[in-house]
Design an enzyme around this catalytic site. Sequence first.
Site, PDB file in Angstrom:
ATOM      1  N   HIS A  73     -16.622   9.992 -20.021  1.00 60.51           N
ATOM      2  CA  HIS A  73     -17.019  10.788 -21.184  1.00 60.51           C
ATOM      3  C   HIS A  73     -16.690  12.264 -21.006  1.00 60.51           C
ATOM      4  CE1 HIS A  73     -20.929  11.559 -19.009  1.00 60.51           C
ATOM      5  NE2 HIS A  73     -20.775  12.725 -19.590  1.00 60.51           N
ATOM      6  N   ASP A 120     -18.029   4.107 -17.527  1.00 60.41           N
ATOM      7  CA  ASP A 120     -17.967   5.564 -17.694  1.00 60.41           C
ATOM      8  C   ASP A 120     -17.390   6.186 -16.421  1.00 60.41           C
ATOM      9  OD1 ASP A 120     -18.267   8.112 -18.657  1.00 60.41           O
ATOM     10  OD2 ASP A 120     -20.439   8.206 -18.343  1.00 60.41           O
ATOM     11  N   SER A 223     -22.264  16.204 -15.927  1.00 57.71           N
ATOM     12  CA  SER A 223     -21.788  14.823 -15.935  1.00 57.71           C
ATOM     13  C   SER A 223     -20.548  14.697 -15.075  1.00 57.71           C
ATOM     14  CB  SER A 223     -21.450  14.394 -17.363  1.00 57.71           C
ATOM     15  OG  SER A 223     -22.602  14.274 -18.142  1.00 57.71           O
TER      16      SER A 223
END
Length: 274
Positions: A73, A120, A223
Site C-alpha cells: 500500500h 500487502d 507503514s
Amino acid sequence: MLKLLLLLALSPLASLVHAAPCPVKQRVGIVGGREASESKWPWQVSLRFKFSFWMHFCGGSLIHPQWVLTAAHCVGLHIKSPELFRVQLREQYLYYADQLLTVNRTVVHPHYYTVEDGADIALLELEIPVNVSTHIHPISLPPASETFPSGTSCWVTGWGDIDSDEPLLPPYPLKQVKVPIVENSLCDRKYHTGLYTGDDVPIVQDGMLCAGNTRSDSCQGDSGGPLVCKVKGTWLQAGVVSWGEGCAEANRPGIYTRVTYYLDWIHRYVPQRS
C-alpha cells in the site's frame, strides 16, 4: 467495516496533502517507545516521494544490498514509475543528513488489492547496490519454518506518530518499541470484538502476523517498516507493518504482513544471501 488508520491504502499520492516536513500519517508510529540508539537497526530505511521536496511517506527495510522490502500500500497499485521514489538508508533524524538513492524498479505482490485482503508486500530494487557496513546492512529473512510463537518479544521501528493524533516532533528521531507477538486466532477473536461480522469470517489471515498491546504498538506514521525478532542470536524480519485500528487500543493489536508466508515470492526477485 473496520476503520483503518491508513492514508496510503491505495497510493502514496494520498500523503501529499500534508504539510512538509512533518512525517506523513500512515500505519506505524511508535506508541510506548523511545528514541533508538544510533548503533541499532542498520536495515531501517525511509521511503521518499517527490513533492515540493523528497517527502518521507513510509518505512522499509534493507533485505539485500540492492533490495528494500516494504508494504504494497506504500507503493500503490497504479504508480509504476520508479523515478518517483527515493530511498534513504539508516538515518537517526529525518531530513537531517539525506543521501537519497534512486530506485530501478518497484514490484508489488500480484495478489494485493487492499490491506484487509492481505498480500500487502512490495519490493524496491535500488539502481546501485549499497556498501554494507556496521552502520548499514541488511536484515536477515527468517527460514520458512520459523513461526514466531505467541509472546515472543519483537521490535518495531519508525518515524511515525507517538499516539493517535500525536505526531512525532522535530528533529524526528527514529523510535523503537518492544511488542509481543499475538497468536493469529487470538488476534482474530480480538478484532471481532464489538463487530457484527460473523466469527467464521476471518479478519486476520494466514499471511498476516499480529503484535502489540495496550502499552506498546505501532501507530500512524511508517507503514512498510520492519517488525524484527531476535531468534537464537540472529535478528530476523518477522513482519512488515501493514494496518490496524487505533493505536495501542484494547483488542486491536497491530497487524503485519507475515514475511515467511511470502518467502517464495520474495526470492523470485531477491537473491538469497549465503
